[in-house]
Design a protein around this motif. Structure first.
Motif, PDB file in Angstrom:
ATOM      1  N   HIS A   1      43.293  42.021  43.594  1.00 56.20           N
ATOM      2  CA  HIS A   1      43.380  40.573  43.791  1.00 56.20           C
ATOM      3  C   HIS A   1      41.954  40.044  43.791  1.00 56.20           C
ATOM      4  CE1 HIS A   1      45.100  36.780  44.973  1.00 56.20           C
ATOM      5  NE2 HIS A   1      44.191  36.680  45.930  1.00 56.20           N
ATOM      6  N   ASN A   2      41.690  38.982  43.037  1.00 53.52           N
ATOM      7  CA  ASN A   2      40.333  38.413  42.940  1.00 53.52           C
ATOM      8  C   ASN A   2      39.302  39.467  42.547  1.00 53.52           C
ATOM      9  OD1 ASN A   2      41.123  35.804  43.628  1.00 53.52           O
ATOM     10  ND2 ASN A   2      40.824  36.151  45.815  1.00 53.52           N
ATOM     11  N   ASN A   3      39.661  40.336  41.607  1.00 48.07           N
ATOM     12  CA  ASN A   3      38.787  41.420  41.145  1.00 48.07           C
ATOM     13  C   ASN A   3      38.373  42.371  42.258  1.00 48.07           C
ATOM     14  OD1 ASN A   3      38.752  40.649  38.398  1.00 48.07           O
ATOM     15  ND2 ASN A   3      37.303  39.027  38.923  1.00 48.07           N
ATOM     16  N   GLU A   4      39.172  42.454  43.290  1.00 51.73           N
ATOM     17  CA  GLU A   4      38.903  43.316  44.438  1.00 51.73           C
ATOM     18  C   GLU A   4      40.042  44.319  44.562  1.00 51.73           C
ATOM     19  OE1 GLU A   4      36.539  44.076  47.938  1.00 51.73           O
ATOM     20  OE2 GLU A   4      36.293  42.252  46.764  1.00 51.73           O
TER      21      GLU A   4
ATOM     22  N   ASN B   1      44.078  39.262  53.496  1.00 50.92           N
ATOM     23  CA  ASN B   1      42.936  38.677  54.184  1.00 50.92           C
ATOM     24  C   ASN B   1      43.298  38.466  55.650  1.00 50.92           C
ATOM     25  OD1 ASN B   1      40.852  37.120  55.181  1.00 50.92           O
ATOM     26  ND2 ASN B   1      40.827  35.683  53.476  1.00 50.92           N
TER      27      ASN B   1
ATOM     28  N   ASN C   1      38.161  38.459  49.927  1.00 48.75           N
ATOM     29  CA  ASN C   1      38.815  38.382  48.617  1.00 48.75           C
ATOM     30  C   ASN C   1      40.180  39.065  48.574  1.00 48.75           C
ATOM     31  OD1 ASN C   1      36.888  36.854  47.206  1.00 48.75           O
ATOM     32  ND2 ASN C   1      35.597  38.666  46.975  1.00 48.75           N
ATOM     33  N   TYR C   2      40.650  39.538  49.713  1.00 47.59           N
ATOM     34  CA  TYR C   2      41.956  40.190  49.745  1.00 47.59           C
ATOM     35  C   TYR C   2      43.050  39.138  49.569  1.00 47.59           C
ATOM     36  CZ  TYR C   2      40.062  44.714  51.275  1.00 47.59           C
ATOM     37  OH  TYR C   2      39.410  45.918  51.342  1.00 47.59           O
ATOM     38  N   ILE C   3      44.242  39.593  49.305  1.00 43.91           N
ATOM     39  CA  ILE C   3      45.355  38.716  48.949  1.00 43.91           C
ATOM     40  C   ILE C   3      45.775  37.809  50.117  1.00 43.91           C
ATOM     41  CG2 ILE C   3      47.254  40.270  49.564  1.00 43.91           C
ATOM     42  CD1 ILE C   3      48.421  39.532  46.721  1.00 43.91           C
ATOM     43  N   GLU C   4      46.291  36.644  49.760  1.00 47.37           N
ATOM     44  CA  GLU C   4      46.764  35.646  50.733  1.00 47.37           C
ATOM     45  C   GLU C   4      48.288  35.551  50.639  1.00 47.37           C
ATOM     46  OE1 GLU C   4      44.852  33.902  52.832  1.00 47.37           O
ATOM     47  OE2 GLU C   4      42.853  34.298  52.013  1.00 47.37           O
TER      48      GLU C   4
ATOM     49  N   ASP D   1      50.582  34.918  47.335  1.00 46.13           N
ATOM     50  CA  ASP D   1      49.930  35.323  46.086  1.00 46.13           C
ATOM     51  C   ASP D   1      50.562  36.611  45.561  1.00 46.13           C
ATOM     52  OD1 ASP D   1      48.233  33.173  46.279  1.00 46.13           O
ATOM     53  OD2 ASP D   1      46.499  34.342  46.954  1.00 46.13           O
TER      54      ASP D   1
ATOM     55  N   SER E   1      48.087  42.065  41.430  1.00 49.15           N
ATOM     56  CA  SER E   1      48.179  42.674  40.109  1.00 49.15           C
ATOM     57  C   SER E   1      48.056  44.183  40.290  1.00 49.15           C
ATOM     58  CB  SER E   1      47.097  42.139  39.172  1.00 49.15           C
ATOM     59  OG  SER E   1      45.820  42.457  39.654  1.00 49.15           O
TER      60      SER E   1
END
Length: 183
Positions: A74-77, A96, A104-107, A110, A113
């Motif tokens: 998520h968010n390239n993390e 997060n 940058n972890y998922i919310e 969301d 991927s």
């Protein structure tokens, strides 16, 4: 229905009501205890464990070979990894929790991927499937993740028939995603 439990097997269950649960593990079972400190990790794809997390159980990944890895992003993390052993796998997905490591972890809501890491070649491919939005402490089940990029529809809508279905000619309006392959 679960009738017996085995120590150190990692069971998951979800309840909407308060429960009282206990499991007595014999001292003999502790002697054969696996080394819990030794965790399998995919080098270069480490992530921090968050207090906000969910697990996505995947039944089938046709293009995966035993020993390949599934990476949640998520968010390239990197927000989770798990090694594929040829059967259903639970992929942790970290959210997060407000701490700096998880910015940058998922919310909530969301969609994570997933990527397939080929352990022999090091090649990474996107995985596609019907994936639910993230929710803290949730368990999600995915039938299949595939490397082909077929579009999975998120919605198909049908409008009312007119003038009405008992006339000699009836019109039905429907909407599909533009790239959906329909027969």
């Amino acid at each position: 229905q679960l009738n017996t439990l085995s120590g150190f097997k990692g069971y998951w269950f979800k309840s909407n009501e308060d429960i009282d649960f206990s499991f007595d593990l014999s001292s003999d079972a502790l002697a054969g205890r696996p080394d819990l400190d030794e965790k399998k990790v995919l080098e270069g794809y480490e992530y921090n464990i968050s207090t906000v997390r969910a697990f996505y159980f995947v039944r089938n990944i046709p293009s995966a070979s035993k020993g390949d890895w599934i990476i949640a992003m998520h968010n390239n993390e990197v927000i989770g990894t798990r090694q594929w052993m040829g059967k259903m796998v639970d992929i942790p997905v970290m959210g997060n929790d407000g701490d700096t490591y998880s910015v940058n972890y998922i919310e909530e809501g969301d969609i994570p991927s997933f990527k397939l890491y080929d352990s022999e070649t090091g090649e990474i491919k996107d995985l596609h499937g019907l994936i639910d939005g993230f929710g803290n402490n949730e368990l999600f089940f995915i039938s299949d993740l595939n490397t082909d990029d077929d579009v999975f529809p998120t919605s198909v809508t049908l409008s009312e028939a007119y003038p009405n279905p008992f006339n000699p000619v009836t019109n039905i309006t429907f909407n599909l995603p533009s790239s959906m392959n329909v027969e």
